[in-house]
Design a protein around this motif. Structure first.
Motif, PDB file in Angstrom:
ATOM      1  N   GLY A 181       1.805  -3.111  -5.660  1.00 35.41           N
ATOM      2  CA  GLY A 181       1.312  -4.102  -4.896  1.00 35.41           C
ATOM      3  C   GLY A 181       0.702  -4.833  -5.588  1.00 35.41           C
ATOM      4  N   GLU A 197       8.401  -7.610  -3.708  1.00 38.41           N
ATOM      5  CA  GLU A 197       7.722  -7.117  -5.140  1.00 38.41           C
ATOM      6  C   GLU A 197       8.343  -5.372  -4.830  1.00 38.41           C
ATOM      7  OE1 GLU A 197       3.731  -6.962  -7.525  1.00 38.41           O
ATOM      8  OE2 GLU A 197       3.881  -6.541  -5.560  1.00 38.41           O
ATOM      9  N   SER A 211       5.014  -9.382  -1.149  1.00 34.51           N
ATOM     10  CA  SER A 211       4.704  -7.847  -1.456  1.00 34.51           C
ATOM     11  C   SER A 211       5.983  -7.466  -0.839  1.00 34.51           C
ATOM     12  CB  SER A 211       3.618  -7.534  -0.925  1.00 34.51           C
ATOM     13  OG  SER A 211       2.611  -8.488  -1.263  1.00 34.51           O
ATOM     14  N   TYR A 220      -0.149  -8.992  -4.652  1.00 33.68           N
ATOM     15  CA  TYR A 220      -2.055  -9.715  -3.738  1.00 33.68           C
ATOM     16  C   TYR A 220      -2.934 -10.031  -5.657  1.00 33.68           C
ATOM     17  CZ  TYR A 220      -5.665  -8.498  -0.218  1.00 33.68           C
ATOM     18  OH  TYR A 220      -6.735  -8.926   0.157  1.00 33.68           O
ATOM     19  N   GLN A 238      -2.966  -2.618   1.143  1.00 27.47           N
ATOM     20  CA  GLN A 238      -1.855  -2.072   0.663  1.00 27.47           C
ATOM     21  C   GLN A 238      -1.832  -1.229   0.670  1.00 27.47           C
ATOM     22  OE1 GLN A 238      -3.741  -3.340  -3.450  1.00 27.47           O
ATOM     23  NE2 GLN A 238      -1.440  -5.071  -3.661  1.00 27.47           N
ATOM     24  N   TRP A 258       6.729   0.748  -5.415  1.00 25.10           N
ATOM     25  CA  TRP A 258       5.763  -0.100  -5.361  1.00 25.10           C
ATOM     26  C   TRP A 258       4.745   0.346  -5.537  1.00 25.10           C
ATOM     27  CZ3 TRP A 258       1.446  -1.305  -1.750  1.00 25.10           C
ATOM     28  CH2 TRP A 258       1.309  -2.724  -1.688  1.00 25.10           C
TER      29      TRP A 258
END
Length: 220
Positions: free
Chosen positions: A186, A15, A12, A189, A167, A184
């Motif tokens: 997420g 990302e 994450s 996940y 998150q 972002w």
């Protein structure tokens, strides 16, 4: 601690813009990869080996780094100097953190923990490790996480949180670290990749239960 959501957290962060360098993106026990840089894992393993320890046989105290491993870490990080922000993940780091802190005193940290039985169950499922050993490892690693927090507070996430809550909290952590969390999404996940379920009938030793509750109180 291993099997505690560290790969999900690191993926994450990647990302959101964290550069991880040459990292693992797949293995049989983690279909999205553990996101670990093997060169860093190798350094940590050699440092542990120099004091007759290993990831599953933690040292009892502070670990002195051999000079050649300090040099290896400097060379490796120099190769990534043009990348910012650069980061890495390896649960072993908690066991040998003093050397990394000496080399790079301005590093920022993000911690994560998971219920002890979920971790021990995942280790048992992956490699047949006895549950008692998995619980002892959970305690050894997370005690160090708590000690580091007391030395200098850091954001700590709980991987037991439901996905949307996890998150939401992670987005706040990203913002606190300077990432543009508004961009972002997420997507790294994946709830379906979680392994090991809790058995409510299993009991935790009191010292492990107490440490887990302490971490819960400190979590974002």
């Amino acid at each position: 601690m291993h099997r505690s959501g560290t790969s999900c957290l690191t993926g994450s962060l990647e990302e959101a813009g964290l550069f991880l360098g040459d990292r693992h993106t797949w293995n049989p026990h983690n279909l999205k990869g553990n996101r670990e840089n093997q060169q860093i894992v190798d350094i940590n393993d050699r440092v542990l080996g120099a004091v007759d320890s290993a990831w599953d046989n933690p040292p009892s105290g502070r670990v002195a780094w051999p000079q050649d491993e300090l040099a290896a870490a400097r060379v490796l990080f120099a190769a990534y100097a043009q990348h910012s922000p650069f980061g890495f993940k390896d649960p072993r780091t908690l066991l040998v953190l003093s050397g990394w802190q000496c080399l790079f005193p301005h590093m920022q940290y993000v911690g994560i923990f998971r219920h002890p039985l979920a971790v021990a169950g995942s280790l048992h499922k992956r490699s047949g490790m006895p549950l008692a050993q998995g619980l002892n490892l959970w305690f050894a690693y997370n005690r160090r996480l708590l000690q580091e927090y007391r030395r200098a507070p850091l954001p700590i996430l709980c991987f037991d949180d439901e996905q949307s809550l996890f998150q939401e909290k992670l987005q706040g952590v990203l913002a606190s670290l300077g990432f543009d969390s508004s961009e972002w999404r997420g997507e790294f996940y994946d709830e379906g990749l979680r392994s090991a379920q809790l058995n409510a009938a299993d009991q935790l030793p009191w010292h492990i239960r107490r440490l887990y509750r302490k971490l819960q109180r400190l979590a974002v």
